[in-house]
Design a protein around this motif. Structure first.
Motif, PDB file in Angstrom:
ATOM      1  N   THR A 149       0.678  -1.252  -0.006  1.00 11.51           N
ATOM      2  CA  THR A 149      -0.037  -0.021  -0.197  1.00 11.51           C
ATOM      3  C   THR A 149       1.023   1.340   0.062  1.00 11.51           C
ATOM      4  O   THR A 149       0.794   2.208  -0.669  1.00 11.51           O
ATOM      5  CB  THR A 149      -0.912   0.156   1.349  1.00 11.51           C
ATOM      6  OG1 THR A 149      -1.802  -1.073   1.119  1.00 11.51           O
ATOM      7  CG2 THR A 149      -1.809   1.398   1.327  1.00 11.51           C
ATOM      8  N   THR A 150       1.948   1.299   0.879  1.00 12.13           N
ATOM      9  CA  THR A 150       2.935   2.424   0.898  1.00 12.13           C
ATOM     10  C   THR A 150       3.358   2.585  -0.506  1.00 12.13           C
ATOM     11  O   THR A 150       3.726   3.629  -0.995  1.00 12.13           O
ATOM     12  CB  THR A 150       3.884   2.321   2.003  1.00 12.13           C
ATOM     13  OG1 THR A 150       3.316   1.797   3.034  1.00 12.13           O
ATOM     14  CG2 THR A 150       5.036   3.306   1.725  1.00 12.13           C
ATOM     15  N   LEU A 151       3.855   1.527  -1.101  1.00  6.74           N
ATOM     16  CA  LEU A 151       4.596   1.736  -2.531  1.00  6.74           C
ATOM     17  C   LEU A 151       3.494   2.372  -3.443  1.00  6.74           C
ATOM     18  O   LEU A 151       4.031   3.050  -4.340  1.00  6.74           O
ATOM     19  CB  LEU A 151       5.339   0.133  -2.936  1.00  6.74           C
ATOM     20  CG  LEU A 151       5.674  -0.085  -4.162  1.00  6.74           C
ATOM     21  CD1 LEU A 151       7.070   0.919  -4.303  1.00  6.74           C
ATOM     22  CD2 LEU A 151       6.206  -1.251  -4.580  1.00  6.74           C
ATOM     23  N   ILE A 152       2.365   1.783  -3.509  1.00  8.26           N
ATOM     24  CA  ILE A 152       1.532   2.348  -4.387  1.00  8.26           C
ATOM     25  C   ILE A 152       0.898   3.759  -4.401  1.00  8.26           C
ATOM     26  O   ILE A 152       1.063   4.428  -5.081  1.00  8.26           O
ATOM     27  CB  ILE A 152      -0.144   1.548  -4.225  1.00  8.26           C
ATOM     28  CG1 ILE A 152       0.287  -0.116  -4.644  1.00  8.26           C
ATOM     29  CG2 ILE A 152      -1.114   2.046  -5.076  1.00  8.26           C
ATOM     30  CD1 ILE A 152      -0.888  -0.952  -4.549  1.00  8.26           C
ATOM     31  N   LEU A 153       0.929   4.051  -2.928  1.00  2.00           N
ATOM     32  CA  LEU A 153       0.472   5.487  -2.736  1.00  2.00           C
ATOM     33  C   LEU A 153       1.724   6.297  -3.230  1.00  2.00           C
ATOM     34  O   LEU A 153       1.547   7.393  -3.722  1.00  2.00           O
ATOM     35  CB  LEU A 153       0.291   5.799  -1.156  1.00  2.00           C
ATOM     36  CG  LEU A 153      -0.874   5.138  -0.605  1.00  2.00           C
ATOM     37  CD1 LEU A 153      -0.986   5.121   0.781  1.00  2.00           C
ATOM     38  CD2 LEU A 153      -2.119   5.679  -1.521  1.00  2.00           C
TER      39      LEU A 153
END
Length: 220
Positions: free
Chosen positions: A84-88
């Motif tokens: 999720t962090t990577l996508i954001l």
């Protein structure tokens, strides 16, 4: 115009963040895969949706990149937290705060775009330990690996003395930023400020300096 936040993960930590932001008048989008959790906060936050935060298309559909700050409060699923962090980050979200489970998790999050990492359980444990070890310490906030802020009740050794007389900065390398006296708060107190027993001092300094300050001024 109200500031807009998104909170992903509605466990105890994420739910608490939502409540605090709403109480401050912010707009909050709450996201979780668990429909029961989403329903719990649906009437509290601005918007609450059931969604998989590891699904890039789902986050795009929610307009997540338009939010000023996204807090990832996913619980024990480290893989989901990292993805999720990577996508954001790839979507261009400017401010990303993530709850970390451990130091390794934190290292990975830092490398992939998280702006701020929080360890709520660890931090609360440290604060509790400081409170238990000293009856005078009311609160403790770690600023970095080596610096902290403490709230501490003035001891009998300090009562009736001015800050100049105590010479906290020269002797211990700490600074008294403020003094709480009942409902009164004295910000940036002068050197001539008299300390009264039961005053609450807000002190900032290096951890080792704070320890010396506590040992000298509070150990009877």
């Amino acid at each position: 115009m109200k500031r807009q936040f998104a909170v992903i993960g509605l466990g105890r930590f994420g739910g608490s963040v939502c409540c605090a932001l709403i109480e401050q008048g912010m707009e909050v989008l709450a996201i979780d895969q668990d429909e029961a959790r989403v329903n719990k906060y649906r009437d509290l936050v601005t918007h609450a949706v059931v969604a998989d935060a590891t699904d890039e298309q789902a986050l795009k559909h929610l307009g997540i990149r338009n939010f000023e700050h996204v807090i990832i409060a996913i619980g024990d699923n480290i893989q989901a937290s990292i993805l999720t962090t990577l996508i954001l980050d790839e979507l261009g979200v400017e401010h990303i705060t993530v709850k970390a489970q451990n130091d390794y998790h934190e290292k990975v999050l830092t490398k992939i775009g998280a702006e701020r990492i929080v360890h709520p359980e660890r931090d609360m444990g440290v604060r509790l330990a400081h409170h238990l070890l000293s009856k005078n310490v009311l609160d403790y906030l770690e600023l970095s690996d080596k610096h902290s802020i403490i709230e501490i009740i003035a001891s009998t050794k300090m009562s009736g003395k001015t800050l100049m007389k105590l010479d906290v900065r020269a002797k211990f390398g700490c600074n008294v930023m403020a003094i709480k006296r009942g409902r009164e708060i004295i910000v940036s107190p002068q050197a001539t400020q008299l300390i009264k027993e039961e005053d609450i001092l807000i002190v900032i300094g290096a951890d080792e300096d704070i320890k010396r300050f506590e040992h000298e001024m509070f150990d009877e």
